[in-house]
Write an enzyme that holds these catalytic residues in place. Sequence first.
Site, mmCIF file in Angstrom:
data_model
loop_
_atom_site.group_PDB
_atom_site.id
_atom_site.type_symbol
_atom_site.label_atom_id
_atom_site.label_comp_id
_atom_site.label_asym_id
_atom_site.label_seq_id
_atom_site.Cartn_x
_atom_site.Cartn_y
_atom_site.Cartn_z
ATOM 1 N N GLU A 19 2.089 -0.498 -5.935
ATOM 2 C CA GLU A 19 1.454 -1.556 -6.716
ATOM 3 C C GLU A 19 -0.050 -1.419 -6.535
ATOM 4 O O GLU A 19 -0.549 -1.403 -5.420
ATOM 5 C CB GLU A 19 1.927 -2.917 -6.221
ATOM 6 N N HIS A 24 -12.226 -3.004 -10.620
ATOM 7 C CA HIS A 24 -13.104 -3.055 -11.785
ATOM 8 C C HIS A 24 -12.472 -3.940 -12.866
ATOM 9 O O HIS A 24 -11.301 -3.774 -13.199
ATOM 10 C CB HIS A 24 -13.320 -1.643 -12.330
ATOM 11 N N TYR A 31 -0.342 -0.556 -18.878
ATOM 12 C CA TYR A 31 1.092 -0.277 -18.770
ATOM 13 C C TYR A 31 1.454 0.945 -19.595
ATOM 14 O O TYR A 31 1.098 1.070 -20.755
ATOM 15 C CB TYR A 31 1.921 -1.488 -19.188
ATOM 16 N N ARG A 44 -4.054 -1.543 6.231
ATOM 17 C CA ARG A 44 -3.111 -2.183 7.153
ATOM 18 C C ARG A 44 -1.678 -1.769 6.845
ATOM 19 O O ARG A 44 -1.379 -1.225 5.787
ATOM 20 C CB ARG A 44 -3.226 -3.705 7.068
ATOM 21 N N LYS A 47 3.589 -5.827 5.455
ATOM 22 C CA LYS A 47 4.200 -6.929 6.200
ATOM 23 C C LYS A 47 4.728 -7.980 5.244
ATOM 24 O O LYS A 47 4.398 -7.991 4.063
ATOM 25 C CB LYS A 47 3.204 -7.543 7.188
ATOM 26 N N PHE A 49 5.361 -12.102 4.182
ATOM 27 C CA PHE A 49 4.561 -13.327 4.190
ATOM 28 C C PHE A 49 5.477 -14.524 4.016
ATOM 29 O O PHE A 49 6.520 -14.440 3.366
ATOM 30 C CB PHE A 49 3.505 -13.284 3.074
#
Length: 91
Positions: A19, A24, A31, A44, A47, A49
């Site tokens: 993703e 910009h 698509y 990172r 994880k 949420f």
Amino acid sequence: MVASIGWNPYYKNEKKSMEVHLLHKFQGDLYGEELKIIIGGYIREEKDFSSLDELITEIKNDIAIAEHQLEEPVVNKLKNDDFLMINKANP
């Protein structure tokens, strides 16, 4: 851009995906279009949420980190890499 590559645990995806969040701003829809990217850094681990608001806050933080990293000379020079340039003979 910032990108998530993985299973996106918050959405419980069963397939690995990528993703991309473009930094910009522009008008239009990408698509179905080909997007060339060069990965210039790592922010990172993936994880989960506890809420959508928490996910959005983390994405905004990732964007701030990426914008800072994009100013670093080693990464900044990648924006002119030949790989990203449109082939004039075959646009």
